[in-house]
Design a protein around this motif. Sequence first.
Motif, PDB file in Angstrom:
ATOM      1  N   LYS A   1      60.427 -38.602 -19.140  1.00 37.01           N
ATOM      2  CA  LYS A   1      60.186 -39.893 -19.416  1.00 37.01           C
ATOM      3  C   LYS A   1      59.199 -39.806 -20.864  1.00 37.01           C
ATOM      4  CE  LYS A   1      60.225 -42.571 -15.542  1.00 37.01           C
ATOM      5  NZ  LYS A   1      60.231 -44.061 -15.197  1.00 37.01           N
ATOM      6  N   VAL A   2      58.354 -38.554 -21.154  1.00 39.88           N
ATOM      7  CA  VAL A   2      57.773 -38.084 -22.391  1.00 39.88           C
ATOM      8  C   VAL A   2      58.144 -37.218 -23.135  1.00 39.88           C
ATOM      9  CG1 VAL A   2      55.013 -37.926 -22.378  1.00 39.88           C
ATOM     10  CG2 VAL A   2      56.161 -38.245 -20.068  1.00 39.88           C
ATOM     11  N   SER A   3      59.531 -36.757 -23.078  1.00 37.38           N
ATOM     12  CA  SER A   3      59.883 -35.751 -23.928  1.00 37.38           C
ATOM     13  C   SER A   3      60.095 -36.309 -25.215  1.00 37.38           C
ATOM     14  CB  SER A   3      61.099 -35.245 -23.335  1.00 37.38           C
ATOM     15  OG  SER A   3      62.158 -36.103 -23.223  1.00 37.38           O
ATOM     16  N   GLY A   4      60.410 -37.299 -25.704  1.00 39.47           N
ATOM     17  CA  GLY A   4      60.580 -38.066 -26.888  1.00 39.47           C
ATOM     18  C   GLY A   4      59.202 -38.520 -27.516  1.00 39.47           C
ATOM     19  N   VAL A   5      58.142 -38.063 -27.082  1.00 40.54           N
ATOM     20  CA  VAL A   5      56.770 -38.532 -27.593  1.00 40.54           C
ATOM     21  C   VAL A   5      56.245 -37.539 -28.132  1.00 40.54           C
ATOM     22  CG1 VAL A   5      54.629 -39.849 -27.293  1.00 40.54           C
ATOM     23  CG2 VAL A   5      56.729 -40.443 -25.974  1.00 40.54           C
ATOM     24  N   ASP A   6      55.729 -37.602 -29.591  1.00 41.98           N
ATOM     25  CA  ASP A   6      54.936 -36.452 -30.162  1.00 41.98           C
ATOM     26  C   ASP A   6      53.437 -36.865 -29.812  1.00 41.98           C
ATOM     27  OD1 ASP A   6      54.246 -34.283 -31.539  1.00 41.98           O
ATOM     28  OD2 ASP A   6      54.349 -35.170 -33.581  1.00 41.98           O
ATOM     29  N   ILE A   7      52.580 -35.873 -29.365  1.00 46.33           N
ATOM     30  CA  ILE A   7      51.534 -36.251 -29.117  1.00 46.33           C
ATOM     31  C   ILE A   7      50.358 -35.195 -29.931  1.00 46.33           C
ATOM     32  CG2 ILE A   7      49.564 -36.179 -27.274  1.00 46.33           C
ATOM     33  CD1 ILE A   7      51.783 -36.836 -25.207  1.00 46.33           C
ATOM     34  N   ARG A   8      49.401 -36.082 -30.432  1.00 50.32           N
ATOM     35  CA  ARG A   8      48.248 -35.193 -31.399  1.00 50.32           C
ATOM     36  C   ARG A   8      47.154 -35.918 -31.169  1.00 50.32           C
ATOM     37  NH1 ARG A   8      51.396 -35.055 -37.005  1.00 50.32           N
ATOM     38  NH2 ARG A   8      53.070 -33.677 -36.329  1.00 50.32           N
ATOM     39  N   LEU A   9      45.973 -35.152 -30.554  1.00 50.98           N
ATOM     40  CA  LEU A   9      44.696 -35.734 -30.237  1.00 50.98           C
ATOM     41  C   LEU A   9      43.624 -35.030 -30.964  1.00 50.98           C
ATOM     42  CD1 LEU A   9      45.030 -36.003 -26.261  1.00 50.98           C
ATOM     43  CD2 LEU A   9      45.290 -37.940 -27.828  1.00 50.98           C
ATOM     44  N   ARG A  10      42.791 -35.673 -31.312  1.00 53.69           N
ATOM     45  CA  ARG A  10      41.334 -35.076 -31.985  1.00 53.69           C
ATOM     46  C   ARG A  10      40.252 -35.926 -31.392  1.00 53.69           C
ATOM     47  NH1 ARG A  10      41.366 -35.748 -38.045  1.00 53.69           N
ATOM     48  NH2 ARG A  10      42.839 -33.883 -38.080  1.00 53.69           N
ATOM     49  N   VAL A  11      39.339 -35.293 -30.580  1.00 50.45           N
ATOM     50  CA  VAL A  11      38.069 -36.100 -29.978  1.00 50.45           C
ATOM     51  C   VAL A  11      36.813 -35.548 -30.909  1.00 50.45           C
ATOM     52  CG1 VAL A  11      39.169 -36.466 -27.755  1.00 50.45           C
ATOM     53  CG2 VAL A  11      38.266 -34.377 -28.176  1.00 50.45           C
ATOM     54  N   ARG A  12      35.934 -36.524 -30.674  1.00 48.75           N
ATOM     55  CA  ARG A  12      34.546 -35.939 -31.267  1.00 48.75           C
ATOM     56  C   ARG A  12      33.375 -36.969 -30.283  1.00 48.75           C
ATOM     57  NH1 ARG A  12      34.690 -38.245 -37.301  1.00 48.75           N
ATOM     58  NH2 ARG A  12      32.577 -38.977 -36.424  1.00 48.75           N
ATOM     59  N   GLY A  13      32.312 -36.104 -30.148  1.00 52.33           N
ATOM     60  CA  GLY A  13      31.301 -36.854 -29.510  1.00 52.33           C
ATOM     61  C   GLY A  13      31.295 -36.370 -27.986  1.00 52.33           C
ATOM     62  N   GLY A  14      30.387 -36.641 -27.242  1.00 54.37           N
ATOM     63  CA  GLY A  14      30.311 -36.220 -25.749  1.00 54.37           C
ATOM     64  C   GLY A  14      30.247 -34.929 -25.433  1.00 54.37           C
ATOM     65  N   GLY A  15      30.396 -34.715 -24.161  1.00 52.05           N
ATOM     66  CA  GLY A  15      30.512 -33.437 -23.743  1.00 52.05           C
ATOM     67  C   GLY A  15      31.985 -32.895 -23.495  1.00 52.05           C
ATOM     68  N   TYR A  16      31.958 -31.804 -22.806  1.00 52.08           N
ATOM     69  CA  TYR A  16      33.365 -31.236 -22.787  1.00 52.08           C
ATOM     70  C   TYR A  16      34.238 -32.269 -21.714  1.00 52.08           C
ATOM     71  CZ  TYR A  16      32.103 -26.985 -24.976  1.00 52.08           C
ATOM     72  OH  TYR A  16      31.554 -26.074 -25.835  1.00 52.08           O
ATOM     73  N   THR A  17      33.489 -32.419 -20.682  1.00 57.00           N
ATOM     74  CA  THR A  17      34.291 -33.320 -19.462  1.00 57.00           C
ATOM     75  C   THR A  17      34.651 -34.555 -19.939  1.00 57.00           C
ATOM     76  OG1 THR A  17      32.820 -32.211 -18.010  1.00 57.00           O
ATOM     77  CG2 THR A  17      34.104 -34.236 -17.385  1.00 57.00           C
ATOM     78  N   SER A  18      33.585 -35.313 -20.763  1.00 58.05           N
ATOM     79  CA  SER A  18      33.929 -36.509 -21.583  1.00 58.05           C
ATOM     80  C   SER A  18      35.036 -36.751 -22.332  1.00 58.05           C
ATOM     81  CB  SER A  18      32.684 -37.336 -22.145  1.00 58.05           C
ATOM     82  OG  SER A  18      31.675 -37.161 -21.308  1.00 58.05           O
ATOM     83  N   GLN A  19      35.354 -35.467 -23.061  1.00 59.96           N
ATOM     84  CA  GLN A  19      36.248 -35.328 -23.987  1.00 59.96           C
ATOM     85  C   GLN A  19      37.672 -35.295 -23.218  1.00 59.96           C
ATOM     86  OE1 GLN A  19      35.323 -32.153 -26.815  1.00 59.96           O
ATOM     87  NE2 GLN A  19      34.041 -33.545 -28.151  1.00 59.96           N
ATOM     88  N   VAL A  20      37.622 -34.637 -22.225  1.00 56.87           N
ATOM     89  CA  VAL A  20      38.877 -34.294 -21.225  1.00 56.87           C
ATOM     90  C   VAL A  20      39.376 -35.615 -20.909  1.00 56.87           C
ATOM     91  CG1 VAL A  20      39.758 -33.316 -19.413  1.00 56.87           C
ATOM     92  CG2 VAL A  20      38.548 -31.851 -20.867  1.00 56.87           C
ATOM     93  N   TYR A  21      38.421 -36.474 -20.238  1.00 56.63           N
ATOM     94  CA  TYR A  21      38.581 -37.886 -19.829  1.00 56.63           C
ATOM     95  C   TYR A  21      39.309 -38.590 -20.904  1.00 56.63           C
ATOM     96  CZ  TYR A  21      37.120 -36.973 -14.911  1.00 56.63           C
ATOM     97  OH  TYR A  21      37.025 -36.484 -13.875  1.00 56.63           O
ATOM     98  N   ALA A  22      38.595 -38.401 -22.159  1.00 59.17           N
ATOM     99  CA  ALA A  22      39.132 -39.348 -23.147  1.00 59.17           C
ATOM    100  C   ALA A  22      40.532 -38.965 -23.730  1.00 59.17           C
ATOM    101  CB  ALA A  22      38.315 -39.224 -24.389  1.00 59.17           C
ATOM    102  N   MET A  23      40.770 -37.737 -23.443  1.00 54.23           N
ATOM    103  CA  MET A  23      41.942 -37.359 -24.098  1.00 54.23           C
ATOM    104  C   MET A  23      43.293 -37.735 -22.925  1.00 54.23           C
ATOM    105  SD  MET A  23      41.827 -33.618 -25.593  1.00 54.23           S
ATOM    106  CE  MET A  23      40.638 -32.609 -24.559  1.00 54.23           C
ATOM    107  N   ARG A  24      42.926 -37.604 -21.731  1.00 52.90           N
ATOM    108  CA  ARG A  24      43.857 -37.988 -20.663  1.00 52.90           C
ATOM    109  C   ARG A  24      44.194 -39.382 -20.739  1.00 52.90           C
ATOM    110  NH1 ARG A  24      41.283 -39.127 -15.450  1.00 52.90           N
ATOM    111  NH2 ARG A  24      43.033 -38.273 -14.382  1.00 52.90           N
ATOM    112  N   GLN A  25      43.016 -40.433 -21.049  1.00 51.31           N
ATOM    113  CA  GLN A  25      43.214 -41.726 -20.956  1.00 51.31           C
ATOM    114  C   GLN A  25      44.175 -42.067 -22.338  1.00 51.31           C
ATOM    115  OE1 GLN A  25      39.655 -44.064 -21.747  1.00 51.31           O
ATOM    116  NE2 GLN A  25      40.413 -45.694 -20.727  1.00 51.31           N
ATOM    117  N   ALA A  26      43.829 -41.259 -23.390  1.00 48.51           N
ATOM    118  CA  ALA A  26      44.593 -41.694 -24.852  1.00 48.51           C
ATOM    119  C   ALA A  26      46.123 -41.347 -24.520  1.00 48.51           C
ATOM    120  CB  ALA A  26      43.996 -40.806 -25.716  1.00 48.51           C
TER     121      ALA A  26
END
Length: 90
Positions: free
Chosen positions: A6-31
């Motif tokens: 289901k996800v093989s055709g999707v190209d994913i690039r992420l860049r996060v700023r602000g917050g701590g490590y945990t907040s950034q991980v949660y932001a990435m998984r939500q994105a």
Amino acid sequence: LLGKEKVSGVDIRLRVRGGGYTSQVYAMRQAIAKGVVAYYQKYVDEASKKEIKDILTAYDRSLIVADPRRCEPKKFGGRSARARFQKSYR
């Protein structure tokens, strides 16, 4: 969770700023989750988008719905948002 097919055709690039490590991980998984749902809505059909959204929501609702809690601003008369300075009578 969704499977490789289901996800093989999707190209994913992420860049996060602000917050701590945990907040950034949660932001990435939500994105990633929101991006996959948006991809299926735009390029595939509505039924499979609903199916994916239901799977993700059943696993963890915070993957689709953001947490609205924010830091409360400091007010006058105390050292923080709710705490007040101690009252003295003498």
